[in-house]
Design a protein around this motif. Sequence first.
Motif, PDB file in Angstrom:
ATOM      1  N   ALA A 121       0.843  -1.191   0.000  1.00 44.09           N
ATOM      2  CA  ALA A 121       0.000   0.000   0.000  1.00 44.09           C
ATOM      3  C   ALA A 121       0.884   1.248   0.000  1.00 44.09           C
ATOM      4  O   ALA A 121       2.051   1.184   0.372  1.00 44.09           O
ATOM      5  CB  ALA A 121      -0.879  -0.022   1.244  1.00 44.09           C
ATOM      6  N   THR A 146       3.984   8.881  -2.884  1.00 42.69           N
ATOM      7  CA  THR A 146       5.235   9.636  -3.005  1.00 42.69           C
ATOM      8  C   THR A 146       6.004   9.138  -4.224  1.00 42.69           C
ATOM      9  O   THR A 146       6.555   9.920  -4.991  1.00 42.69           O
ATOM     10  CB  THR A 146       6.089   9.429  -1.745  1.00 42.69           C
ATOM     11  OG1 THR A 146       5.284   9.713  -0.617  1.00 42.69           O
ATOM     12  CG2 THR A 146       7.303  10.337  -1.752  1.00 42.69           C
ATOM     13  N   THR A 147       6.040   7.818  -4.380  1.00 46.73           N
ATOM     14  CA  THR A 147       6.768   7.228  -5.509  1.00 46.73           C
ATOM     15  C   THR A 147       5.851   7.176  -6.722  1.00 46.73           C
ATOM     16  O   THR A 147       4.786   6.558  -6.660  1.00 46.73           O
ATOM     17  CB  THR A 147       7.243   5.806  -5.132  1.00 46.73           C
ATOM     18  OG1 THR A 147       8.031   5.894  -3.954  1.00 46.73           O
ATOM     19  CG2 THR A 147       8.057   5.173  -6.249  1.00 46.73           C
ATOM     20  N   GLY A 170       2.713   2.793  -4.801  1.00 43.54           N
ATOM     21  CA  GLY A 170       1.773   2.075  -3.938  1.00 43.54           C
ATOM     22  C   GLY A 170       0.537   1.585  -4.687  1.00 43.54           C
ATOM     23  O   GLY A 170       0.138   2.136  -5.702  1.00 43.54           O
ATOM     24  N   LYS A 240       7.786  -0.932   9.973  1.00 42.07           N
ATOM     25  CA  LYS A 240       7.662   0.093  11.025  1.00 42.07           C
ATOM     26  C   LYS A 240       7.447  -0.519  12.415  1.00 42.07           C
ATOM     27  O   LYS A 240       6.703   0.031  13.233  1.00 42.07           O
ATOM     28  CB  LYS A 240       6.521   1.078  10.705  1.00 42.07           C
ATOM     29  CG  LYS A 240       6.576   1.646   9.278  1.00 42.07           C
ATOM     30  CD  LYS A 240       5.630   2.807   9.088  1.00 42.07           C
ATOM     31  CE  LYS A 240       5.511   3.180   7.619  1.00 42.07           C
ATOM     32  NZ  LYS A 240       4.560   4.269   7.375  1.00 42.07           N
TER      33      LYS A 240
HETATM   34  N1  GTP Z   1       9.128   4.886  12.273  1.00 44.15           N
HETATM   35  C1  GTP Z   1       9.277   4.404  11.031  1.00 44.15           C
HETATM   36  N2  GTP Z   1       8.827   5.115   9.989  1.00 44.15           N
HETATM   37  C2  GTP Z   1       8.996   4.593   8.755  1.00 44.15           C
HETATM   38  C3  GTP Z   1       9.603   3.339   8.536  1.00 44.15           C
HETATM   39  N3  GTP Z   1       9.600   3.087   7.211  1.00 44.15           N
HETATM   40  C4  GTP Z   1       9.039   4.155   6.618  1.00 44.15           C
HETATM   41  N4  GTP Z   1       8.648   5.074   7.538  1.00 44.15           N
HETATM   42  C5  GTP Z   1       7.981   6.354   7.293  1.00 44.15           C
HETATM   43  O1  GTP Z   1       6.780   6.103   6.589  1.00 44.15           O
HETATM   44  C6  GTP Z   1       6.513   7.147   5.647  1.00 44.15           C
HETATM   45  C7  GTP Z   1       6.311   6.568   4.266  1.00 44.15           C
HETATM   46  O2  GTP Z   1       7.534   5.987   3.834  1.00 44.15           O
HETATM   47  P1  GTP Z   1       7.860   5.746   2.277  1.00 44.15           P
HETATM   48  O3  GTP Z   1       9.116   4.938   2.255  1.00 44.15           O
HETATM   49  O4  GTP Z   1       7.825   7.011   1.511  1.00 44.15           O
HETATM   50  O5  GTP Z   1       6.614   4.835   1.888  1.00 44.15           O
HETATM   51  P2  GTP Z   1       6.293   4.169   0.459  1.00 44.15           P
HETATM   52  O6  GTP Z   1       5.765   2.807   0.710  1.00 44.15           O
HETATM   53  O7  GTP Z   1       7.478   4.270  -0.432  1.00 44.15           O
HETATM   54  O8  GTP Z   1       5.110   5.117  -0.030  1.00 44.15           O
HETATM   55  P3  GTP Z   1       4.605   5.450  -1.544  1.00 44.15           P
HETATM   56  O9  GTP Z   1       5.818   5.755  -2.355  1.00 44.15           O
HETATM   57  O10 GTP Z   1       3.732   6.611  -1.359  1.00 44.15           O
HETATM   58  O11 GTP Z   1       3.869   4.240  -1.998  1.00 44.15           O
HETATM   59  C8  GTP Z   1       7.697   8.094   5.738  1.00 44.15           C
HETATM   60  O12 GTP Z   1       7.339   9.164   6.579  1.00 44.15           O
HETATM   61  C9  GTP Z   1       8.789   7.245   6.368  1.00 44.15           C
HETATM   62  O13 GTP Z   1       9.719   8.016   7.109  1.00 44.15           O
HETATM   63  C10 GTP Z   1      10.058   2.605   9.670  1.00 44.15           C
HETATM   64  O14 GTP Z   1      10.606   1.496   9.601  1.00 44.15           O
HETATM   65  N5  GTP Z   1       9.851   3.184  10.889  1.00 44.15           N
END
Ligand code: GTP
Length: 293
Positions: A121, A146-147, A170, A240
């Motif tokens: 997601a 974001t991506t 996502g 996370k």
């Molecule tokens: N605390 C914490 N925050 C995390 C972790 N991984 C990602 N985040 C946070 O979650 C948010 C989304 O992270 P992204 O890596 O941009 O998520 P994504 O899956 O690539 O999202 P899209 O590109 O939108 O699909 C950001 O604010 C990150 O800093 C983690 O392991 N721990």
Amino acid sequence: MVASPAFSTLQMFRYQRHLKAESGKSGGRNRRSGKSGEDLYVTVPVGTLVRNADTGEHLADLDHEGATLLIAEGGKGGKGNAHFVSSVRQAPAFAQPGIPGVSLTIDLELKLLANVGLIGAPNAGKSTLLAAISRAKPKIAPYPFTTLHPNLAVVDFEVGDSLVVADLPGLIEGAHVGAGLGTQFLRHIERTAVLVHLIDVHDATLLGKDISEVHDVIVNELRLFDPSLIDKPRLIALSKIDLVSNEEVEKIAGQLRQNLPIEIYPISSVTKKGLSFLVKAMREVVSISHELV
Ligand SMILES: Nc1nc2c(ncn2[C@@H]2O[C@H](COP(=O)(O)OP(=O)(O)OP(=O)(O)O)[C@@H](O)[C@H]2O)c(=O)[nH]1
Ligand SMILES: [Mg+2]
């Protein structure tokens, strides 16, 4: 056309649709021949498929760095009358015209070549994971979508080998009918050996979501895009985990295990907990699938 890892999209052809090699120059006085036109090398990303747009004929799969395809052969220069001079014919009234070069219309399709595809997601932490296990610096932000395009990165191992990992946009429910960023980008994982499905445990516990439903939404979108994606080896990464208690992680992992014969890796890209296990598992599945082919 030459394949290069310097590019990962076909974006550059969106506006530049006509490509033409230089023409040769005309010959000159004193029996001088004209200069040949320079060849035109067009650089495309590794993984570009080339088809003849009129006939649909498959021309090439530029699947490794440096793979080269001659798309359109240049013409040949003519020969001026000076070429045909002989002792009895000092000023021939004829010459040989040149042969024009080939022109054709092609379709380009990019299927990135990655060993591992990160799916899940929006906001699940895919790009953050990619940044944590490689030197890539993808855009990361606390909001969905974001991506916008896949990011590729190399994950290196001490022993000298490496994996190419693709971080994808996502997926949301209804993506197959265009919701969110759609599913077209899933074609980039058609050739990967393994999928890593990220599920955000913090989001799930915070909102009291049914974890099996959260999981199934993504799997359903994969199936609707291409049922063969479901047959690929898949690992689940619970992301996370630094934001929730160990008990919550165990509870969620237990619920998923009940319904799925699949390996589950709890990870935090922030504290790096669990990342080495996940990366090792990716590498194992990739090497097993290479042995199978
Ligand atoms: N605390 C914490 N925050 C995390 C972790 N991984 C990602 N985040 C946070 O979650 C948010 C989304 O992270 P992204 O890596 O941009 O998520 P994504 O899956 O690539 O999202 P899209 O590109 O939108 O699909 C950001 O604010 C990150 O800093 C983690 O392991 N721990
Ligand atoms: Mg992202």
